[in-house]
Design an enzyme around this catalytic site. Structure first.
Site, short mmCIF file in Angstrom:
data_model
loop_
_atom_site.label_atom_id
_atom_site.label_comp_id
_atom_site.label_asym_id
_atom_site.label_seq_id
_atom_site.Cartn_x
_atom_site.Cartn_y
_atom_site.Cartn_z
N ASP A 295 46.51 -63.01 -3.55
CA ASP A 295 46.50 -64.20 -4.61
C ASP A 295 47.20 -65.30 -4.23
OD1 ASP A 295 48.69 -63.06 -5.79
OD2 ASP A 295 47.98 -62.78 -7.33
N ASP B 257 44.27 -58.15 -3.18
CA ASP B 257 45.05 -58.26 -4.49
C ASP B 257 44.23 -58.14 -5.77
OD1 ASP B 257 47.82 -58.59 -4.40
OD2 ASP B 257 47.73 -60.54 -3.81
N GLU C 267 50.37 -55.80 -9.43
CA GLU C 267 51.86 -56.12 -9.67
C GLU C 267 52.49 -55.70 -10.93
OE1 GLU C 267 52.24 -60.56 -9.46
OE2 GLU C 267 51.58 -60.67 -7.82
N GLU D 269 59.15 -57.32 -3.16
CA GLU D 269 59.38 -58.99 -3.05
C GLU D 269 60.68 -59.68 -3.40
OE1 GLU D 269 55.77 -61.27 -3.43
OE2 GLU D 269 56.88 -62.92 -3.28
#
Ligand code: KIV
Length: 262
Positions: free
Chosen positions: A43, A82, A112, A179
């Site tokens: 995304d 995503d 996420e 990340e």
């Protein structure tokens, strides 16, 4: 065709691998021809393609469109899709949206968040949808974090991230992206998990690496993050830049200390 089993084998053999984001058929073909075996329709396209200042405006229809484009460019890569902001807020929503991404040509969906997603991850894997978790600086949470900030720097948040990583693996996740977390924490999580871990801004210690394609090609302008490297400036051509990105990751030369956080 690259599968999740290949990634697992590479982890066990300590063979590092490079992956990259991609949004269209032309780049998908070129990256595949240079040896990239794992690609992500992220995304991040909200920022890199659509010009937004965050990933939040991206819709499931946007990801579907780009999955179709990328799949036409490569039939052999493992393609991660995503799930965009608020498209997996409930398990039912996640099942419905993951199904359309898989039908469009994705091999695995990425979401996420940590342990709050355990039921969703478990439900997806039970329904034959492989899941990639994403922890650390999760860009969909930028408004909670108050900006794009390194995560897991203090003891409590580091422990929390490790607990979340273990919860995702326990729930059935088969891949994890970390990340922008400190190298020592990324190393610990990579070591404790049996599933492959792909890092971005998390040091050379993870099983694989991922970068946004515009960052690899040095065309992100003032948006280029400090952990990225422009491989085109020394590569000579896009193809050569991708080959040198792959080589540097496989040899453990990238990311170097200056691309990592302590
Ligand atoms: O959206 C994206 O491109 C990502 C990567 C940066 C990991 O999530």
């Amino acid at each position: 065709m690259t599968t999740i089993s290949h990634l697992l084998k590479w982890k066990q053999q300590q063979k590092k691998f490079a992956s990259i984001t991609v949004y269209d058929a032309v780049f998908a073909r070129l990256f595949s021809e240079q040896g990239i075996k794992v690609m992500l329709v992220g995304d991040s396209l909200g920022m890199t393609v659509q010009g937004h200042s965050s990933t939040l405006p991206v819709t499931i229809e946007d990801i579907i469109y780009h999955i179709h484009c990328v799949r036409r460019g490569t039939s052999s890569c493992l393609l991660i899709a995503d799930l965009p902001f608020m498209s997996y807020a409930t398990p039912i929503q996640a099942f419905k949206n993951a199904a359309v991404l898989m039908r469009a040509g994705a091999n695995i969906v990425k979401l996420e968040g940590g342990s709050w997603l355990s039921d969703t991850v478990n439900g997806l894997t039970e329904r034959a949808v492989p899941v990639c978790g994403h922890l650390g600086l999760t860009p969909q949470s930028v408004n909670i974090f108050g900006g794009y900030k390194i995560q897991g720097r203090d003891l409590d948040s580091a422990e929390h991230l490790l607990t979340d990583a273990l919860a995702l693996e326990q729930a059935g996740a088969q891949l994890l992206v970390l990340e922008c977390i400190p190298v020592t924490l990324a190393e610990r999580i990579t070591h404790e998990l049996t599933i492959p871990v792909i890092g971005i801004g998390s040091g050379a210690v993870t099983d694989g690496q991922i970068l946004v394609m515009q960052d690899v090609l040095g065309i992100s302008g003032d948006r280029a993050p400090s952990f990225a490297k422009d491989f085109l400036s020394t590569g000579g051509s896009i193809a050569a830049a991708i080959r040198s990105y792959i080589q540097d990751v496989e040899k453990g030369w990238f990311p170097a200390i200056e691309h990592s956080f302590q």
